[in-house]
Design an enzyme around this catalytic site. Sequence first.
Site, PDB file in Angstrom:
ATOM      1  N   ASP A   1       0.882  -1.178   0.000  1.00  0.00           N
ATOM      2  CA  ASP A   1       0.000   0.000   0.000  1.00  0.00           C
ATOM      3  C   ASP A   1       0.918   1.226   0.000  1.00  0.00           C
ATOM      4  OD1 ASP A   1      -2.406   1.601   0.345  1.00  0.00           O
ATOM      5  OD2 ASP A   1      -1.824   1.870   2.422  1.00  0.00           O
ATOM      6  N   SER A   2       0.311   2.388  -0.178  1.00  0.00           N
ATOM      7  CA  SER A   2       1.093   3.625  -0.109  1.00  0.00           C
ATOM      8  C   SER A   2       1.617   3.879   1.309  1.00  0.00           C
ATOM      9  CB  SER A   2       0.217   4.801  -0.537  1.00  0.00           C
ATOM     10  OG  SER A   2      -0.901   4.890   0.326  1.00  0.00           O
TER      11      SER A   2
ATOM     12  N   GLY B   1      -3.276   8.868  -3.625  1.00  0.00           N
ATOM     13  CA  GLY B   1      -4.626   9.201  -4.080  1.00  0.00           C
ATOM     14  C   GLY B   1      -4.756  10.489  -4.863  1.00  0.00           C
TER      15      GLY B   1
ATOM     16  N   CYS C   1      -4.169  -1.489  -1.927  1.00  0.00           N
ATOM     17  CA  CYS C   1      -4.341  -0.057  -2.133  1.00  0.00           C
ATOM     18  C   CYS C   1      -5.285   0.101  -3.306  1.00  0.00           C
ATOM     19  CB  CYS C   1      -2.990   0.583  -2.452  1.00  0.00           C
ATOM     20  SG  CYS C   1      -3.099   2.318  -2.897  1.00  0.00           S
TER      21      CYS C   1
ATOM     22  N   GLU D   1      -3.614   8.743   8.498  1.00  0.00           N
ATOM     23  CA  GLU D   1      -2.154   8.631   8.663  1.00  0.00           C
ATOM     24  C   GLU D   1      -1.684   9.435   9.882  1.00  0.00           C
ATOM     25  OE1 GLU D   1       0.648   7.211   6.994  1.00  0.00           O
ATOM     26  OE2 GLU D   1      -0.626   5.978   5.727  1.00  0.00           O
TER      27      GLU D   1
ATOM     28  N   CYS E   1     -11.116   2.816   0.167  1.00  0.00           N
ATOM     29  CA  CYS E   1      -9.700   3.129   0.404  1.00  0.00           C
ATOM     30  C   CYS E   1      -9.320   2.376   1.670  1.00  0.00           C
ATOM     31  CB  CYS E   1      -9.508   4.632   0.597  1.00  0.00           C
ATOM     32  SG  CYS E   1      -7.838   5.072   1.145  1.00  0.00           S
TER      33      CYS E   1
ATOM     34  N   HIS F   1      -7.298   2.956   3.852  1.00  0.00           N
ATOM     35  CA  HIS F   1      -7.050   3.807   5.027  1.00  0.00           C
ATOM     36  C   HIS F   1      -8.327   4.083   5.827  1.00  0.00           C
ATOM     37  CE1 HIS F   1      -3.099   4.764   3.351  1.00  0.00           C
ATOM     38  NE2 HIS F   1      -2.810   5.390   4.470  1.00  0.00           N
TER      39      HIS F   1
HETATM   40  N1  DGL Z   1      -4.749   3.297   0.936  1.00  0.00           N
HETATM   41  C1  DGL Z   1      -4.776   3.672  -0.431  1.00  0.00           C
HETATM   42  C2  DGL Z   1      -6.081   3.323  -1.110  1.00  0.00           C
HETATM   43  O1  DGL Z   1      -6.677   2.368  -0.786  1.00  0.00           O
HETATM   44  C3  DGL Z   1      -4.249   5.003  -0.848  1.00  0.00           C
HETATM   45  C4  DGL Z   1      -4.220   6.140   0.060  1.00  0.00           C
HETATM   46  C5  DGL Z   1      -3.333   7.223  -0.517  1.00  0.00           C
HETATM   47  O2  DGL Z   1      -2.117   7.013  -0.513  1.00  0.00           O
HETATM   48  O3  DGL Z   1      -3.847   8.228  -1.027  1.00  0.00           O
HETATM   49  O4  DGL Z   1      -6.522   3.964  -2.008  1.00  0.00           O
END
Ligand code: DGL
Length: 271
Positions: free
Chosen positions: A12-13, A45, A75, A155, A189, A191
């Site tokens: 993931d990011s 994103g 991600c 985050e 997402c 996150h």
């Molecule tokens: N967690 C990631 C997703 O599912 C990306 C979040 C990001 O880095 O913008 O899209």
Amino acid sequence: MPDRSLPIGVFDSGVGGLTVLAALEAALPGERFLYLGDTARLPYGTKSPASVARYASQCAGALVARGIKLLVVACNTAASAALPALARQFPTLPVIGVVEPGAAAAVAATRSGHIAVIATEGTIRAGAYQAAIGALSSDVRVTALSGSLFVALAEEGWTEGPIVELAARRYLDAAFAQPLPPDTLLLGCTHFPVLGRALAGVLPAGVTLVDSAATTARAVAQLLAQRGLASPLAVGATHFLATDGPERFARVGSIFLGRPLLAAEVELVDV
Ligand code: DGL
């Protein structure tokens, strides 16, 4: 035939994919996992599809170089921008994203046939969920919302409180105030599940929140069984890699993983 005791690669990011990793660890306790958070280049994103595809290719390449038997793109933004390209880049490696499993969870959950999906700008722009839900059911209506600020809040470890609630209202209120509003909110997402309680607090009663974690874990279990790749080990293990800030990754990551994570368990890498 790859070695069945090789780890499953997950990336993931940042720490968001740890919500998927937690579901994978719970569903597959005998598997080894290699998790990479590309924290140096987060967020994905708001970046262009070309940049995200390049980052995804580099993350996948770093995991493949260490030896993995299956890749989970945990991600949504990277899966939306790069899943077919990753499958072409690594033709013998099974690759699973989180978009199709998330879409399946939402289609299974809705009773009214109207789903709202909130994801990053990149995922929404790519139309990934709109297409994945449309492929599963032609009569489901989708309201697509981009909520990139949630990534920064998550985050930061801010999962509750007035700032999260204000952002949630700003992103969600209009969609749920429309006539015949959605009855399901898909967190598109990885996150976002840590914000689930705060989001539920601002949504009308009766709205179901769904995410991709459990359905992705089920899809991985099925694929391992189909390909004869399930681990022969009784007890698994997870190794963590991050491209920046192991201390921060461990501190915030524990919230996403739901268990303590020490900075000493996180290896700093360059991809
Ligand atoms: N967690 C990631 C997703 O599912 C990306 C979040 C990001 O880095 O913008 O899209």
